[in-house]
Design a protein around this motif. Structure first.
Motif, PDB file in Angstrom:
ATOM      1  N   GLY B 146       0.802  -1.236   0.000  1.00 15.29           N
ATOM      2  CA  GLY B 146       0.000   0.000   0.000  1.00 15.29           C
ATOM      3  C   GLY B 146       0.824   1.270   0.000  1.00 15.29           C
ATOM      4  N   THR B 147       2.046   1.214   0.518  1.00 17.50           N
ATOM      5  CA  THR B 147       2.895   2.408   0.512  1.00 17.50           C
ATOM      6  C   THR B 147       3.111   2.915  -0.908  1.00 17.50           C
ATOM      7  N   ALA B 148       3.103   1.998  -1.855  1.00 13.48           N
ATOM      8  CA  ALA B 148       3.322   2.383  -3.255  1.00 13.48           C
ATOM      9  C   ALA B 148       2.135   3.135  -3.851  1.00 13.48           C
ATOM     10  N   LEU B 149       1.008   3.165  -3.122  1.00 16.34           N
ATOM     11  CA  LEU B 149      -0.162   3.932  -3.589  1.00 16.34           C
ATOM     12  C   LEU B 149      -0.121   5.369  -3.108  1.00 16.34           C
ATOM     13  N   ALA B 150       0.902   5.721  -2.348  1.00 13.64           N
ATOM     14  CA  ALA B 150       0.881   7.006  -1.651  1.00 13.64           C
ATOM     15  C   ALA B 150       0.961   8.212  -2.572  1.00 13.64           C
ATOM     16  N   THR B 151       1.554   8.053  -3.731  1.00 13.84           N
ATOM     17  CA  THR B 151       1.663   9.214  -4.602  1.00 13.84           C
ATOM     18  C   THR B 151       1.902   8.784  -6.043  1.00 13.84           C
ATOM     19  N   SER B 152       1.729   9.725  -6.966  1.00 20.73           N
ATOM     20  CA  SER B 152       2.007   9.480  -8.376  1.00 20.73           C
ATOM     21  C   SER B 152       3.502   9.583  -8.609  1.00 20.73           C
ATOM     22  N   PRO B 153       4.065   8.905  -9.601  1.00 15.76           N
ATOM     23  CA  PRO B 153       3.433   8.004 -10.552  1.00 15.76           C
ATOM     24  C   PRO B 153       3.333   6.566 -10.066  1.00 15.76           C
ATOM     25  N   SER B 154       3.870   6.256  -8.876  1.00 13.40           N
ATOM     26  CA  SER B 154       3.836   4.881  -8.381  1.00 13.40           C
ATOM     27  C   SER B 154       2.394   4.388  -8.228  1.00 13.40           C
ATOM     28  N   ARG B 155       1.512   5.292  -7.803  1.00  9.87           N
ATOM     29  CA  ARG B 155       0.101   4.930  -7.600  1.00  9.87           C
ATOM     30  C   ARG B 155      -0.515   4.373  -8.882  1.00  9.87           C
ATOM     31  N   GLU B 156      -0.315   5.072  -9.984  1.00  6.26           N
ATOM     32  CA  GLU B 156      -0.907   4.633 -11.247  1.00  6.26           C
ATOM     33  C   GLU B 156      -0.257   3.332 -11.719  1.00  6.26           C
ATOM     34  N   ALA B 157       1.053   3.198 -11.466  1.00  6.13           N
ATOM     35  CA  ALA B 157       1.738   1.960 -11.849  1.00  6.13           C
ATOM     36  C   ALA B 157       1.083   0.776 -11.155  1.00  6.13           C
ATOM     37  N   CYS B 158       0.749   0.944  -9.874  1.00  7.10           N
ATOM     38  CA  CYS B 158       0.116  -0.151  -9.124  1.00  7.10           C
ATOM     39  C   CYS B 158      -1.272  -0.482  -9.677  1.00  7.10           C
ATOM     40  N   PHE B 159      -2.079   0.549  -9.941  1.00 11.23           N
ATOM     41  CA  PHE B 159      -3.428   0.268 -10.454  1.00 11.23           C
ATOM     42  C   PHE B 159      -3.350  -0.378 -11.841  1.00 11.23           C
ATOM     43  N   LEU B 160      -2.386   0.043 -12.638  1.00 12.94           N
ATOM     44  CA  LEU B 160      -2.242  -0.577 -13.954  1.00 12.94           C
ATOM     45  C   LEU B 160      -1.808  -2.041 -13.802  1.00 12.94           C
ATOM     46  N   ALA B 161      -0.888  -2.287 -12.881  1.00 13.02           N
ATOM     47  CA  ALA B 161      -0.439  -3.672 -12.647  1.00 13.02           C
ATOM     48  C   ALA B 161      -1.618  -4.536 -12.193  1.00 13.02           C
ATOM     49  N   ILE B 173      -2.610  -9.849  -4.203  1.00 15.64           N
ATOM     50  CA  ILE B 173      -2.567  -9.723  -2.736  1.00 15.64           C
ATOM     51  C   ILE B 173      -2.293  -8.264  -2.403  1.00 15.64           C
ATOM     52  N   PHE B 174      -3.164  -7.682  -1.578  1.00 14.25           N
ATOM     53  CA  PHE B 174      -2.981  -6.287  -1.192  1.00 14.25           C
ATOM     54  C   PHE B 174      -2.550  -6.250   0.272  1.00 14.25           C
ATOM     55  N   ASP B 175      -1.280  -5.862   0.472  1.00 20.56           N
ATOM     56  CA  ASP B 175      -0.724  -5.724   1.817  1.00 20.56           C
ATOM     57  C   ASP B 175      -0.775  -4.225   2.139  1.00 20.56           C
ATOM     58  N   ILE B 176      -1.668  -3.843   3.030  1.00 19.77           N
ATOM     59  CA  ILE B 176      -1.977  -2.405   3.178  1.00 19.77           C
ATOM     60  C   ILE B 176      -0.720  -1.595   3.509  1.00 19.77           C
ATOM     61  N   ASP B 177       0.086  -2.085   4.440  1.00 19.81           N
ATOM     62  CA  ASP B 177       1.425  -1.528   4.695  1.00 19.81           C
ATOM     63  C   ASP B 177       1.432   0.000   4.734  1.00 19.81           C
ATOM     64  N   TYR B 178       0.618   0.552   5.612  1.00 17.86           N
ATOM     65  CA  TYR B 178       0.503   2.013   5.692  1.00 17.86           C
ATOM     66  C   TYR B 178       1.712   2.655   6.387  1.00 17.86           C
ATOM     67  N   ARG B 179       2.242   3.704   5.759  1.00 23.04           N
ATOM     68  CA  ARG B 179       3.274   4.557   6.368  1.00 23.04           C
ATOM     69  C   ARG B 179       2.762   5.983   6.233  1.00 23.04           C
ATOM     70  N   SER B 180       2.848   6.753   7.273  1.00 22.56           N
ATOM     71  CA  SER B 180       2.236   8.084   7.230  1.00 22.56           C
ATOM     72  C   SER B 180       2.914   8.999   6.217  1.00 22.56           C
ATOM     73  N   TYR B 181       4.160   8.696   5.864  1.00 23.72           N
ATOM     74  CA  TYR B 181       4.907   9.549   4.954  1.00 23.72           C
ATOM     75  C   TYR B 181       4.198   9.676   3.615  1.00 23.72           C
ATOM     76  N   THR B 182       4.295  10.817   3.025  1.00 21.13           N
ATOM     77  CA  THR B 182       3.911  11.073   1.645  1.00 21.13           C
ATOM     78  C   THR B 182       2.404  11.270   1.439  1.00 21.13           C
ATOM     79  N   TRP B 183       1.546  10.575   2.178  1.00 20.32           N
ATOM     80  CA  TRP B 183       0.108  10.762   2.008  1.00 20.32           C
ATOM     81  C   TRP B 183      -0.286  12.186   2.386  1.00 20.32           C
ATOM     82  N   LYS B 184      -1.323  12.696   1.698  1.00 25.98           N
ATOM     83  CA  LYS B 184      -1.722  14.082   1.951  1.00 25.98           C
ATOM     84  C   LYS B 184      -2.875  14.207   2.939  1.00 25.98           C
ATOM     85  N   SER B 185      -3.802  13.266   2.960  1.00 30.26           N
ATOM     86  CA  SER B 185      -4.939  13.393   3.874  1.00 30.26           C
ATOM     87  C   SER B 185      -5.547  12.021   4.123  1.00 30.26           C
ATOM     88  N   LYS B 186      -6.314  11.932   5.186  1.00 32.75           N
ATOM     89  CA  LYS B 186      -7.023  10.697   5.524  1.00 32.75           C
ATOM     90  C   LYS B 186      -7.963  10.280   4.409  1.00 32.75           C
TER      91      LYS B 186
END
Lengths: 343, 343, 343, 343
Positions: B146-161, B173-186
């Protein structure tokens, strides 16, 4: 048969989401932009045009969007209020973002180009904080314009709005409305358009836009009904594919398909019809008309707008559309076989 | 019963997607970071740890990610190659991005903090252009961190994959793996995690991560099984919710639930177990074990890793995990009633 | 003759401006970085090293800079306080910027490379708001490290500090200290370095740095004294040009030039000497020594530091430098003819 | 006495540097912007206006700037070419930057406001790579508009151009031309304006602009001549301070000062006079007139422009200015005592 059931207890009819901008249309027609001397100013932006269109048709209309914190933002707000569009959720961008501008170049009745001002634009600053769950819950329809998915934070605001709509039984209409500005890659477009197309109840777009959504090459052999089936398969009730001058086809989830042609009119310009079409079609659905009747109303309204100088300012009233249809004998709606294409 | 059918014709077992970084663990234990004199360097990053973990267990492992174009990027590549992880899809960032670093502060056996270097980090530069449809098609499993969803362009790469995986029958398999870094809001977190959770076949996360995904307050009365049901309802076959020291619960789509406890061991540090757990659990599924047996293997591997100084370097082999289990008599897997919570 | 008159009423001796960072030096010497297993942590960054160097020499030292708002920022602050450097103007960056890191790769005694972490780095966030006119007014010397000119807002902070220094009779030393990181183009480097070189009283740099400042090609026929004359012409009193292993030349505004050689020592690494040189030279000027004596002290200190594992931690005391010189008979300072070059 | 010696061997007379933009002036006068229906399009931007002004006066004019890569950029280029301004150094921005727009709001003859479009603007993308040493060497004058110093890379392009001008004996005119847009802080403004003011031969600005340059409060007791003296002290030959409706004062390095008043005319709008003033004054200097005669010509041209609807399009020819002066008997130029202020 009307395929969509609206929740009559919801007080608002529709909330378009996305950009409200200014169109600057040349007063000297049919010449390149750099030879134009004067411009007329109109409200523009697809969802804003649809908001005005639906208000003119007598519906209760809200708007979820962000404008600039300056005189142009005031112009938008004032214009909406004059037309009766609720502006309680129209906020002002706070970091110097500008209102979008569209300078139109009308080279000939059939050839137009646009020059857009979309750098640090206010509308794409709409954020999740601007999205009121209550506001969406209280509307029969949420209309998402695909341009608003082009970048953050507007993108997340749209997905959050759709999430609230699904939660509260508000119908989601996804108007693909692709503009090349701001998007970073074809794959990005495809990823987000297809995620939105899985959350909508009605999807409307041009054939090119559907191709983009599926990363199909310009020359491909996929049939229109195959694209429609894919999105009906995700749960959409109606999928409308537009083919420019060749008309459009509406595919319904009862496996009936309708071809829509234009009325013959004297074109002044080649743009602006799409928003009139969407407004009048949605109006028909809200009036509980069957799909062919709503489509006829839609194509009539579109014809009326492309014959005039502006888009928003030319949005017709229901009685005028009815009069326009009554004066004509052309048959513009034809039920076709599911697998037929426009030609 | 094994709930997941893997396509045996696919040559690769698993492709973790996301960050490969460097852990710098202090050699002087149990003191604040600013009193540390020396650090040891290890490969780190959750999906990279899982890649190493699965390679140690004898599986065919790929990796989709981006590293820095410098000596640290070379370190990652060399380490993967030594462990037998395929690096054909491990590319180098081209605009001066750095490899992520994690300085660990081990204050006591149960208390750790981390200081991360994630500014302009290479892994989040993974883009849609880096995603090979063929590579994903040829793997039994795609694992999204899930950390890879935190921002572009990695986010789009994941959805495309994920889009490619769904198209070709590769298990997600989605491993949520949340890290507070990089995300902008809840709200942003919730929007993208829930979109990913609708596309996966197995979802793994802590209770706090599931709450984030649903924008639930820290103190809420929603039961674990309700969260699990929601994601099983979207099509997941297994949902695992982790409760830290209290263990975890695996909810399966046959309405059976299993409580998982830890083996008693002497803790050296309080982190690193999750990636060992994931690796060993997925190994069990690929071996066609039933869920309780795979879970026992998972918790054993996790216990072995938290007792050592590093994470990646300590990933055990299958025989060692079996030996670890054989030497113990504790019952760590219990079938529970669906509606039971951890306490 | 001492060419510089310091204002004895100013209580502080020197304020270095710019980066305070962390050096991570490998404990396993003479191998590539990706084969290193452990690192030792030291305070680093040229102006920070000079601050420590001058404090060890017994001077009253301040510092104008910005560190990260985390444990590494605390390490810097704590280290300075332990060494007696005033930290009242050492602020913490507030938007997640990181402390700069320098991983050193010691390939052999004469060959070193560095891998820098400078993305969104705290030190370059120093801004005009952080510059206290009073603090600068109260110091005999302001030392600007050229790396701090590499980007905004640190660049403007430096020029504002120099403006205050000129206004209040504080001597400006410009240590060119070029690092390729962060700068956008050769022309940009030249523009800002030459603007700074017009505002300073003493300018110190390598021959390559002077060439950069004047946009000269690598192979050019300009003589060192011509470059020195240009900057003496702008009002500098001393210009020191360094030629690596070949030594350095100090040009004074009384048209006397001194060649400076190194003492023979056993090299451990090839970096770190420059900051020791600067500290000891400035110490000599503050002690009112003549230039040759200050230069001898400078080169002795540099020799002592390159023979040790760190830079900041190895900064010698005055008595140790004097002892080092006393034990040697080499002549390292030679007055040369103005137009002579190093060879 | 003419204080400036131009190098007659240089073929070009002047190269203004900076922004060329579009002014959109309302056709419906004396109302707020949001009540305007139509706009007329003109070339705008201070240095572009000066370029046109000087070309109308028969001088050989170049331009160093960057425009958008679209129809509006073509408009600028075409307009310059029609007026005889050399466009060989007018390049097009390559990353989607827009041409600056200025919508004017003419509330009354004395009250105007502007709404600027300056987000990701093309002119501020001028970079050091665009600066030809040869082009500058071949011009008698380089005119820097202070707005171009507001941000990188335009800022460095200006300083490099000035560096080349100083190297080759091209006279530098610094027109402070402050616009609040884009600048980050007062200190930043002061730092760069004062660096530019040290490199110029003639400096022109309003009293507010000189105050900004010295970080003086709005209400301060510094006299105009003190500000002028400071910049004459840095090597300027003429410093002109403008006081709006109260006129302006020109301070020369022979310690003579001239007060300049406006001719009585019927105002249509309150802006646009400054660029006409600069053009005509520089024309006078190039004609080798004495300062009072050049100033009279300048104020006459300014009066003519503020009485018309546009700025660039209204720039008068030399014969028209002479006719305008000949028809009037007012004395607008007065030599004053050095220490006198405007009132």
């Amino acid at each position: 048969m009307n395929h969509i059931q609206f929740d009559a207890t919801k007080p608002m009819d529709i909330i378009p989401v996305g950009r409200a901008t200014i169109d600057l249309n040349p007063n000297e027609l049919h010449r390149p932009l750099y030879e134009v001397a004067t411009f007329s100013m109109y409200l523009g932006g697809s969802p804003a045009n649809i908001a005005v269109g639906m208000a003119r048709l007598g519906k209760k209309v809200g708007f979820l969007g962000k404008v600039s914190n300056d005189q142009f933002g005031q112009f938008i707000k004032g214009y909406f209020q004059k037309e009766g569009v609720d502006t309680s959720q129209l906020s002002a961008a706070q970091n110097g973002e500008s209102l979008g501008l569209t300078f139109t170049e009308i080279l000939s009745p059939t050839e137009s180009r646009i020059l857009m001002y979309r750098n640090q634009v206010a509308d794409l600053q709409l954020s999740t904080e601007d999205v009121s769950e209550e506001y969406i819950k209280n509307s029969k329809i949420l209309l998402i314009s695909g341009t608003a998915l082009a970048t953050s934070p507007s993108r997340e605001a749209c997905f959050l709005a759709m999430k609230y709509a699904k939660k509260h039984g508000t119908i989601v209409i996804f108007d693909i409305d692709y503009r090349s500005y701001t998007w970073k890659s074809k794959e990005e477009i495809s990823v987000y358009y297809s995620l939105a197309g899985k959350m909508s109840d009605i999807i409307i777009g041009s054939r090119e836009e559907f191709d983009l959504m599926e990363i199909l090459e310009a020359e491909n052999t996929v049939k229109g009904h195959q694209l429609a089936e894919q999105y009906l398969g995700y749960g959409n009730k109606i999928a409308i594919i537009k083919y420019g001058k060749k008309g459009s086809i509406a595919y319904c989830n009862d496996r009936r398909a309708y071809k829509v042609d234009s009325f013959s009119i004297k074109l002044l310009k080649s743009f602006g019809g799409g928003d009139a079409y969407a407004s009048a079609f949605i109006y028909g659905l809200l009036e509980n008309w069957d799909v062919p009747k709503a489509l006829e109303f839609a194509t009539a309204s579109a014809s009326m707008v492309v014959a005039s100088h502006s888009c928003s300012a030319a949005m017709p009233k229901a009685a005028d559309i009815q009069k326009f249809i009554a004066e004509r004998t052309e048959k513009v709606i034809t039920e076709i076989r599911w697998r037929d294409d426009v030609e």
